[in-house]
Design a protein around this motif. Structure first.
Motif, PDB file in Angstrom:
ATOM      1  N   GLY A 118       0.830  -1.289   0.072  1.00  0.00           N
ATOM      2  CA  GLY A 118       0.022  -0.065   0.122  1.00  0.00           C
ATOM      3  C   GLY A 118       1.245   1.522  -0.485  1.00  0.00           C
ATOM      4  O   GLY A 118       1.372   1.221  -1.041  1.00  0.00           O
ATOM      5  N   LYS A 119       0.820   2.041   0.738  1.00  0.00           N
ATOM      6  CA  LYS A 119       1.940   3.117   0.693  1.00  0.00           C
ATOM      7  C   LYS A 119       2.771   3.162   1.973  1.00  0.00           C
ATOM      8  O   LYS A 119       3.578   3.856   1.966  1.00  0.00           O
ATOM      9  N   GLU A 120       3.571   2.099   2.176  1.00  0.00           N
ATOM     10  CA  GLU A 120       4.304   1.903   3.347  1.00  0.00           C
ATOM     11  C   GLU A 120       4.989  -0.084   2.804  1.00  0.00           C
ATOM     12  O   GLU A 120       3.989  -0.703   2.442  1.00  0.00           O
ATOM     13  N   VAL A 121       6.545  -0.060   2.259  1.00  0.00           N
ATOM     14  CA  VAL A 121       6.857  -1.256   2.870  1.00  0.00           C
ATOM     15  C   VAL A 121       8.007  -1.555   3.507  1.00  0.00           C
ATOM     16  O   VAL A 121       8.664  -0.246   4.258  1.00  0.00           O
ATOM     17  N   LEU A 122       8.671  -2.967   3.836  1.00  0.00           N
ATOM     18  CA  LEU A 122       9.451  -3.303   5.157  1.00  0.00           C
ATOM     19  C   LEU A 122      10.916  -2.898   4.455  1.00  0.00           C
ATOM     20  O   LEU A 122      10.681  -3.280   3.050  1.00  0.00           O
ATOM     21  N   ALA A 123      11.386  -2.484   5.004  1.00  0.00           N
ATOM     22  CA  ALA A 123      12.736  -1.872   4.735  1.00  0.00           C
ATOM     23  C   ALA A 123      13.850  -3.316   5.913  1.00  0.00           C
ATOM     24  O   ALA A 123      13.915  -3.794   5.897  1.00  0.00           O
ATOM     25  N   VAL A 124      14.975  -3.226   4.662  1.00  0.00           N
ATOM     26  CA  VAL A 124      15.771  -4.887   5.028  1.00  0.00           C
ATOM     27  C   VAL A 124      17.291  -4.254   4.922  1.00  0.00           C
ATOM     28  O   VAL A 124      17.490  -3.638   4.305  1.00  0.00           O
ATOM     29  N   ARG A 125      17.631  -4.412   5.760  1.00  0.00           N
ATOM     30  CA  ARG A 125      19.013  -3.432   6.812  1.00  0.00           C
ATOM     31  C   ARG A 125      20.322  -4.656   5.640  1.00  0.00           C
ATOM     32  O   ARG A 125      19.632  -5.849   5.163  1.00  0.00           O
ATOM     33  N   PRO A 126      21.275  -3.725   5.474  1.00  0.00           N
ATOM     34  CA  PRO A 126      21.941  -5.035   4.746  1.00  0.00           C
ATOM     35  C   PRO A 126      22.715  -6.216   5.500  1.00  0.00           C
ATOM     36  O   PRO A 126      22.915  -6.828   4.474  1.00  0.00           O
ATOM     37  N   ASP A 127      21.984  -6.757   6.588  1.00  0.00           N
ATOM     38  CA  ASP A 127      22.245  -7.509   6.780  1.00  0.00           C
ATOM     39  C   ASP A 127      21.005  -9.274   7.008  1.00  0.00           C
ATOM     40  O   ASP A 127      21.266  -9.258   7.596  1.00  0.00           O
ATOM     41  N   GLY A 128      19.890  -8.390   6.056  1.00  0.00           N
ATOM     42  CA  GLY A 128      19.327  -9.008   5.385  1.00  0.00           C
ATOM     43  C   GLY A 128      17.877  -9.544   6.682  1.00  0.00           C
ATOM     44  O   GLY A 128      17.227  -9.874   6.615  1.00  0.00           O
ATOM     45  N   VAL A 129      18.649  -8.443   8.176  1.00  0.00           N
ATOM     46  CA  VAL A 129      17.392  -9.006   8.903  1.00  0.00           C
ATOM     47  C   VAL A 129      15.565  -7.410   8.286  1.00  0.00           C
ATOM     48  O   VAL A 129      16.522  -6.273   8.232  1.00  0.00           O
ATOM     49  N   ALA A 130      14.885  -7.986   8.622  1.00  0.00           N
ATOM     50  CA  ALA A 130      13.808  -7.105   8.295  1.00  0.00           C
ATOM     51  C   ALA A 130      13.493  -5.932   9.486  1.00  0.00           C
ATOM     52  O   ALA A 130      13.783  -5.726  10.702  1.00  0.00           O
ATOM     53  N   GLY A 131      13.747  -4.928   8.904  1.00  0.00           N
ATOM     54  CA  GLY A 131      14.169  -3.682  10.798  1.00  0.00           C
ATOM     55  C   GLY A 131      12.914  -2.868  10.300  1.00  0.00           C
ATOM     56  O   GLY A 131      11.131  -3.316  10.108  1.00  0.00           O
ATOM     57  N   GLN A 132      12.939  -1.576  10.367  1.00  0.00           N
ATOM     58  CA  GLN A 132      11.274  -0.659  10.257  1.00  0.00           C
ATOM     59  C   GLN A 132      10.571  -0.208   9.120  1.00  0.00           C
ATOM     60  O   GLN A 132      11.077  -0.893   7.692  1.00  0.00           O
ATOM     61  N   TYR A 133       9.647   0.259   8.794  1.00  0.00           N
ATOM     62  CA  TYR A 133       8.823   0.359   7.889  1.00  0.00           C
ATOM     63  C   TYR A 133       9.174   1.945   7.250  1.00  0.00           C
ATOM     64  O   TYR A 133       9.767   2.570   8.069  1.00  0.00           O
ATOM     65  N   MET A 134       9.783   1.777   5.921  1.00  0.00           N
ATOM     66  CA  MET A 134       9.928   3.505   5.095  1.00  0.00           C
ATOM     67  C   MET A 134       8.443   3.598   4.397  1.00  0.00           C
ATOM     68  O   MET A 134       7.754   2.336   4.070  1.00  0.00           O
ATOM     69  N   GLY A 135       8.811   4.528   4.172  1.00  0.00           N
ATOM     70  CA  GLY A 135       7.954   5.341   3.487  1.00  0.00           C
ATOM     71  C   GLY A 135       7.430   5.612   2.171  1.00  0.00           C
ATOM     72  O   GLY A 135       8.848   4.761   1.934  1.00  0.00           O
ATOM     73  N   PHE A 136       7.165   6.638   1.614  1.00  0.00           N
ATOM     74  CA  PHE A 136       6.989   6.272   0.575  1.00  0.00           C
ATOM     75  C   PHE A 136       8.337   7.057  -0.753  1.00  0.00           C
ATOM     76  O   PHE A 136       8.811   6.386  -2.277  1.00  0.00           O
ATOM     77  N   GLY A 137       8.773   7.690   0.160  1.00  0.00           N
ATOM     78  CA  GLY A 137      10.381   8.179   0.075  1.00  0.00           C
ATOM     79  C   GLY A 137      11.069   7.289  -0.374  1.00  0.00           C
ATOM     80  O   GLY A 137      11.909   7.122  -1.386  1.00  0.00           O
ATOM     81  N   ALA A 138      11.617   6.559   0.330  1.00  0.00           N
ATOM     82  CA  ALA A 138      12.284   5.441   0.411  1.00  0.00           C
ATOM     83  C   ALA A 138      12.193   4.223  -0.850  1.00  0.00           C
ATOM     84  O   ALA A 138      12.894   4.089  -1.097  1.00  0.00           O
ATOM     85  N   GLU A 180      12.145  12.087  -1.428  1.00  0.00           N
ATOM     86  CA  GLU A 180      13.400  11.155  -1.445  1.00  0.00           C
ATOM     87  C   GLU A 180      13.433  11.679   0.139  1.00  0.00           C
ATOM     88  O   GLU A 180      13.900  10.326   0.727  1.00  0.00           O
ATOM     89  N   ARG A 181      13.160  12.220   1.004  1.00  0.00           N
ATOM     90  CA  ARG A 181      13.548  12.418   1.728  1.00  0.00           C
ATOM     91  C   ARG A 181      12.603  13.123   2.835  1.00  0.00           C
ATOM     92  O   ARG A 181      12.948  12.827   3.869  1.00  0.00           O
ATOM     93  N   GLY A 182      11.093  12.375   2.193  1.00  0.00           N
ATOM     94  CA  GLY A 182      10.175  12.133   3.597  1.00  0.00           C
ATOM     95  C   GLY A 182       9.125  12.937   3.285  1.00  0.00           C
ATOM     96  O   GLY A 182       7.964  12.886   3.827  1.00  0.00           O
ATOM     97  N   ALA A 183       9.275  14.182   2.187  1.00  0.00           N
ATOM     98  CA  ALA A 183       7.743  14.715   1.957  1.00  0.00           C
ATOM     99  C   ALA A 183       7.517  13.832   1.621  1.00  0.00           C
ATOM    100  O   ALA A 183       7.008  13.278   0.728  1.00  0.00           O
ATOM    101  N   THR A 184       5.636  14.446   1.704  1.00  0.00           N
ATOM    102  CA  THR A 184       4.950  13.211   1.064  1.00  0.00           C
ATOM    103  C   THR A 184       3.394  13.933  -0.218  1.00  0.00           C
ATOM    104  O   THR A 184       3.179  15.371  -0.303  1.00  0.00           O
ATOM    105  N   PRO A 185       3.988  13.353  -1.404  1.00  0.00           N
ATOM    106  CA  PRO A 185       3.647  14.222  -2.386  1.00  0.00           C
ATOM    107  C   PRO A 185       2.325  13.733  -2.861  1.00  0.00           C
ATOM    108  O   PRO A 185       1.974  13.056  -1.962  1.00  0.00           O
ATOM    109  N   ARG A 186       1.720  14.125  -3.799  1.00  0.00           N
ATOM    110  CA  ARG A 186       0.519  13.536  -4.368  1.00  0.00           C
ATOM    111  C   ARG A 186       0.632  13.969  -5.503  1.00  0.00           C
ATOM    112  O   ARG A 186       0.087  15.123  -6.642  1.00  0.00           O
ATOM    113  N   PHE A 187       1.121  12.945  -6.563  1.00  0.00           N
ATOM    114  CA  PHE A 187       1.137  12.763  -7.883  1.00  0.00           C
ATOM    115  C   PHE A 187       0.429  12.891  -8.592  1.00  0.00           C
ATOM    116  O   PHE A 187      -0.529  11.946  -8.165  1.00  0.00           O
ATOM    117  N   THR A 188       0.000  13.315 -10.520  1.00  0.00           N
ATOM    118  CA  THR A 188      -1.407  12.796 -11.011  1.00  0.00           C
ATOM    119  C   THR A 188      -1.363  11.867 -11.335  1.00  0.00           C
ATOM    120  O   THR A 188      -0.491  11.384 -11.066  1.00  0.00           O
TER     121      THR A 188
END
Length: 452
Positions: free
Chosen positions: A11-31, A62-70
């Protein structure tokens, strides 16, 4: 969205994966956007140009601002980044709030799993329609209660707003017509360039009442999920039942509506002012005709459908390739009904099944595709016009004969009962005809139109 080499719905967020392969915190649309860009091997200015925005604005996103693209921006960005189907859906969901998949061209193929789900709703009438309310599929209960769905190019709103049967079905038809008009107006905001939708609107607006509603009301309605209403059903002997309409959007066909109609039981007399969902019963109508006798008849009809379904595995709707295969579903001793078929529709084929005491109703839905439903004789009797040719009369006698009880004495008793009911109906109609000729109004109805 691909985060670890596989496609996962996002949906609006996905799980980020750290370099060591362990699932980390949720990242937003920018990431998520940054990952897509890097996977495509592009720099920020290229992505910014695709969106028609400055590099600084893009960098902030990309740094975290929330866009609303057409939608146009989403399409352009998806093309530049080479996004797959799931990633395009994620992009659209975040910015536009919908999948916005392109509608299928021509008649859509209904997945077998969806047909199985539809049959599993028995004895609740269930159907699948496309975004313009064209009927794509239906279950046995829907076909038996409302046979119009089996006709070629069957369309819910066209039937409801332009046919006498549709008008007689809905209590307080003008209120329902207003909601349907609002649904059409909502559809114009999402796919107004669709020629099929434009043709539908043009057809229903030929009705002066619908045209008046269209000109005097400009509200929008997307769907009727959870709507409670009263319907008078011809195949139930014009009995009235109370229905809750449930609307769902299948993930495999998100443009389509999967509609289940639940028949609800009457509330206790102490709570007769409340409908099945606890709301004010039929709030838009001053008086209902949902009598205890009518509700009992509806419940009997449900029980009858359930017994038939349990006793005969062939009640599920089938799709076969030829008319001969469709007729073969009637089993041994099948009797073609060509004259009655012509009375129903040009692309319809009815076949009487004496062994099963029902009728196989087949419709050519597309070249090499015949939809087959086994219905009770009462369904055919209710659907076919009363003025018949000699050939059609002979076929109708066979259909009525199958509908009667098998024992001779029981059949004779049932015929006598039906004749008495029809005689009374004819006497009432004759009285009304005489009153209209003499007074121009039916006794007891003078002034009612002014009160309503």
């Amino acid at each position: 969205m691909r985060t670890d080499g596989s496609n996962d719905a996002v949906g609006k967020e996905v799980l980020a994966v750290r370099p060591d392969g362990v699932a980390g915190q949720y990242m937003g649309f920018g990431a998520m956007l940054k990952r897509w860009r890097k996977a495509a091997g592009l720099i920020q200015p290229t992505a910014a140009r695709a969106l028609g925005i400055s590099v600084r604005t893009y960098r902030n996103i990309e740094r975290g601002a929330t866009p609303r693209f057409t939608r146009a921006q989403c399409d352009s960005l998806a093309e530049v980044l080479g996004l797959d189907q799931e990633e395009r859906h994620a992009l659209l969901l975040h910015n536009v709030g919908t999948y916005l998949r392109a509608p299928a061209e021509g008649r859509q193929e209904v997945p077998s799993a969806l047909r199985l789900l539809m049959d599993g709703q028995m004895p609740s009438p269930t159907y699948l329609s496309d975004r313009n309310w064209n009927i794509l599929a239906y279950n046995q209960a829907m076909a038996e209660l409302w046979p119009w769905v089996m006709e070629p190019r069957a369309n819910l709103i066209r039937w409801a707003l332009t046919t006498a049967e549709g008008r007689a079905t809905y209590h307080d038809w003008h209120k329902h017509a207003t909601v349907f008009a609002r649904m059409l107006r909502f559809a114009l905001t999402t796919h107004g360039d669709d020629t099929d939708l434009q043709e539908l609107i043009e057809d229903v607006r030929k009705n002066p009442d619908v045209q008046h509603i269209w000109e005097s009301d400009d509200d929008l309605v997307e769907h009727r999920d959870g709507h409670v209403f009263l319907a008078t059903v011809p195949t139930l002997g014009w009995r009235t039942i109370e229905i809750v309409s449930h609307v769902a959007y299948p993930a495999v066909m998100p443009d389509c509506k999967f509609v289940v109609m639940t028949w609800v039981e009457a509330k206790a007399e102490s709570d007769s002012k409340r409908d099945a969902l606890g709301g004010v019963r039929n709030a838009w109508v001053h008086e209902t005709h949902n009598t205890p006798q009518e509700r009992d008849r509806a419940q009997e009809r449900i029980a009858e459908a359930e017994r038939r379904r349990a006793a005969d595995v062939h009640t599920a709707r089938l799709v076969v390739e030829t008319a001969d295969e469709a007729a073969a579903q009637a089993g041994q001793g099948a009797i073609p009904l060509p004259a009655l078929s012509r009375h129903v529709a040009s692309d319809c084929q009815l076949t009487l099944s004496p062994s099963r005491r029902n009728v196989v109703w087949a419709v050519e839905e597309a070249p090499g595709e015949w939809g087959v439903t086994q219905v009770s004789p009462a369904t055919v009797i209710a659907r076919v016009p009363r003025i018949l040719s000699a050939e059609a009369r002979a076929e109708m006698k066979m259909v009525i004969g199958i509908a009667l009880p098998a024992p001779r004495e029981a059949a004779a008793s049932r015929v006598k009962q039906l004749l008495g009911e029809l005689d009374e109906e004819q006497r009432l109609l004759c009285e009304i005809q005489e009153e209209l000729a003499q007074n121009g109004a039916v006794s007891g109805l003078q002034g009612v139109s002014e009160q309503v």
